[in-house]
Design a protein around this motif. Structure first.
Motif, PDB file in Angstrom:
ATOM      1  N   VAL A 213       0.685  -1.348  -0.021  1.00 18.03           N
ATOM      2  CA  VAL A 213       0.027   0.091   0.001  1.00 18.03           C
ATOM      3  C   VAL A 213       0.955   1.353   0.078  1.00 18.03           C
ATOM      4  O   VAL A 213       1.294   1.622   0.879  1.00 18.03           O
ATOM      5  CB  VAL A 213      -0.917   0.144   1.210  1.00 18.03           C
ATOM      6  N   ALA A 214       1.240   1.708  -1.244  1.00 15.41           N
ATOM      7  CA  ALA A 214       2.227   2.812  -1.292  1.00 15.41           C
ATOM      8  C   ALA A 214       1.608   4.144  -0.873  1.00 15.41           C
ATOM      9  O   ALA A 214       2.620   4.938  -0.385  1.00 15.41           O
ATOM     10  CB  ALA A 214       2.533   2.842  -2.829  1.00 15.41           C
ATOM     11  N   GLY A 215       0.573   4.370  -1.097  1.00 14.79           N
ATOM     12  CA  GLY A 215      -0.075   5.581  -0.914  1.00 14.79           C
ATOM     13  C   GLY A 215      -1.535   5.432  -0.169  1.00 14.79           C
ATOM     14  O   GLY A 215      -2.469   4.823  -0.498  1.00 14.79           O
ATOM     15  N   ILE A 216      -1.932   6.601   0.853  1.00  8.99           N
ATOM     16  CA  ILE A 216      -3.177   6.451   1.428  1.00  8.99           C
ATOM     17  C   ILE A 216      -3.649   8.002   1.217  1.00  8.99           C
ATOM     18  O   ILE A 216      -2.748   8.726   1.592  1.00  8.99           O
ATOM     19  CB  ILE A 216      -2.979   5.773   2.781  1.00  8.99           C
ATOM     20  N   GLY A 217      -4.940   8.086   1.167  1.00 13.84           N
ATOM     21  CA  GLY A 217      -5.427   9.460   1.375  1.00 13.84           C
ATOM     22  C   GLY A 217      -6.985   9.301   1.607  1.00 13.84           C
ATOM     23  O   GLY A 217      -7.534   8.363   1.666  1.00 13.84           O
TER      24      GLY A 217
END
Length: 534
Positions: A213-217
């Motif tokens: 999970v390289a990015g979360i927003g």
């Protein structure tokens, strides 16, 4: 002379045959006083405190938090010398049976009355949960890393602040808390604790394979809708009652110019920034939602167009509140199967559009919001394991919206609009949710060989404070390890897990190697859960 009595689940009326044990506030061996609150129970319609019927000592506990117990069934045994309890006396042969069962202890406040005292009419479980344990449970103020950074950036030493109230997990002070706190302080008060800020201070098989999970927003609308505003439709209710029963203090709802697509776009850009990727790197878009901006084309295609991702695989799925976890597992499988490389998994829900403002069971529950994650095959942290997906179609009527589909696409003039709003059988949802959440968590622990003590955080669907506390006790994971954001955002269906994860990541409460358990229960019922290692 003392004797032992078995205390049964009380009857709350001819139509109530069973009750859910929400919380048990005593442990075997604890001395109790008559009138002391020792348990919290829920019927289909109300929440009740159960108070000790006499002075005595708890000798046995026959159940655990979350159990659904038939009326009249004993749930604990008390040793007492109160002769007025003689009609409940246990025979000597029964007293010699197995040793006392164990249940997690919790603080309780003595009451002056006895029996059951109604707290408030129950609100359905798909609502949610919020406040963290009181600060009295902690010897000092705890901060999220982001909150400390924000304090230092404002020239304030966090160690000098003693009167701030944290609303994060375990009563941690969050970025929102410190910002609000400092905004209310005078310049003189702020300067009194100022510090120079340094840069140092700011600074095998598919089933077992993981993706990153390289990015979360996450994103919320601009407009906040308070409990007070909704209560105008319900003069018989109070704000304290709503918070007590649901844990919700407010929710965000869209206004003119906002949409599911616009919120999803904002959440995506934050996730891309964290992943250090550009939109041109994305080759698949999966959107989980139960209410897209329009039926055709799908929400994923609309989002791809808005972001400028012209050639990506794009589709929607609907698993209600479990939707985002379903979408994550679909995305993981697409990567491991070679179908796509960098996948945008998004959820956006605009539940304010289908919430009946005059239905006291659902009017307070729902909010709008969006969350996003970027999945990649890269090495590195934030590893997502296979998520377990399941369901139970016996309860399709427990949460439903009959209107808006092919059978009833639009109301005719004069038609009742109720079918076009979300409906919920709160009693059924509450009872099944406690058991389902617990089973999902315990199944994840078993699959990955973990003990409750080894779990760093639980990021659940934001169901209901009483549900999550009961689940916490049932699985043996402290409630302060549950990331709970429903007090701020309400129940945002599929978006709730993604928003809670995004909020926690932004607050930097996760540390490398943390074991994070996801769990969700949605309309259908749909179930989902699993492990992520930060």
């Amino acid at each position: 002379m003392t004797f032992q009595i078995d205390v049964p689940i009380p009857s709350m009326g001819a139509t109530v045959n069973e009750m859910t044990l929400i919380d048990l506030l005593v442990d075997a061996g604890k001395r109790i006083a008559k009138g002391e609150k020792i348990a919290e129970l829920e019927s289909d319609k109300s929440v009740f405190d159960f108070e000790a019927p006499c002075d005595g000592v708890i000798r046995r506990i026959f159940c655990r938090a979350g159990d659904i117990i038939e009326v009249g069934t004993p749930f604990l045994r008390i040793e007492t010398d109160d002769t007025s309890m003689g009609h409940m006396k246990v025979e000597d042969s029964e007293v010699q049976e197995a040793p006392a069962a164990k249940s997690a202890p919790a603080a309780s406040d003595p009451k002056t009355s006895t029996g059951l005292r109604e707290i408030a009419p129950a609100t359905p479980a798909a609502s949610a949960a919020a406040s963290a344990p009181s600060s009295a449970e902690h010897s000092s103020i705890r901060w999220t890393p982001r909150a400390k950074k924000l304090a230092l950036e404002r020239g304030v030493n966090p160690d000098t602040i003693t009167d701030i109230v944290g609303t994060g997990p375990g009563s941690r002070v969050t970025g929102e808390d410190i910002t609000a706190y400092l905004d209310t302080q005078s310049a003189a008060e702020t300067n009194a604790s100022a510090l120079p800020v340094s840069s140092e201070a700011i600074g095998g098989e598919s089933a077992s394979r993981t993706v990153r999970v390289a990015g979360i927003g996450y994103a919320v609308p601009k407009n906040i809708r308070s409990n007070a505003e909704i209560l105008k439709q319900f003069p018989g209710k109070t704000e304290d009652e709503i918070v007590k029963v649901t844990g919700i203090q407010q929710r965000y709802v869209i206004e003119e110019g906002e949409s599911a697509t616009s919120l999803a776009s904002s959440a995506t850009r934050d996730a891309l920034a964290m992943a250090e990727l550009d939109v041109c790197d994305i080759d698949a878009v999966v959107v989980a939602t139960l209410l897209p901006d329009q039926p055709v084309p799908g929400a994923a295609s609309a989002l791809a167009k808005k972001l400028g991702i012209e050639k990506a695989l794009a589709f929607d799925l609907n698993a209600a509140c479990s939707g985002w976890l379903y979408a994550l597992e679909v995305g993981r499988s697409l990567i491991l199967g070679g179908t796509a490389k960098n996948i945008l998994v998004v959820t956006a829900e605009i539940l304010s559009r289908i919430t009946n403002p005059k239905d006291h069971e659902t009017a307070f529950l729902f909010g709008d919001g969006a969350g996003a994650a970027i999945l990649t095959p890269q090495s590195g942290g934030h590893r997502l394991n296979r998520l377990e997906l399941s369901g139970d179609a016996r309860y399709t009527d427990a949460i439903s919206r009959a209107g808006g589909g092919a059978l009833n696409p639009m109301p005719k003039p004069g038609d009742d609009l109720d079918p076009f709003y979300l409906k919920m059988d709160g009693g059924v949802v509450f009872k099944r949710a406690v058991l389902a959440f617990s089973n999902i968590i315990e199944s994840a622990l078993e699959r990955h060989g973990l003990t409750p003590d080894e779990v760093s955080w639980v990021v659940p669907h934001q169901a209901n404070a009483r549900i999550l506390r009961a689940v916490s006790k049932r699985v043996g994971i402290p409630y302060e390890k549950f990331v709970v954001t429903i007090n701020k955002y309400g129940n945002t269906s599929a978006a709730s897990v993604s928003m809670a994860l995004g909020w926690a990541a932004k607050e930097e409460i996760f540390e490398e190697g943390d074991k994070i358990i996801f769990c969700s229960v949605g309309a259908g019922f749909t179930y989902a859960g699993g492990l992520m290692t930060w």
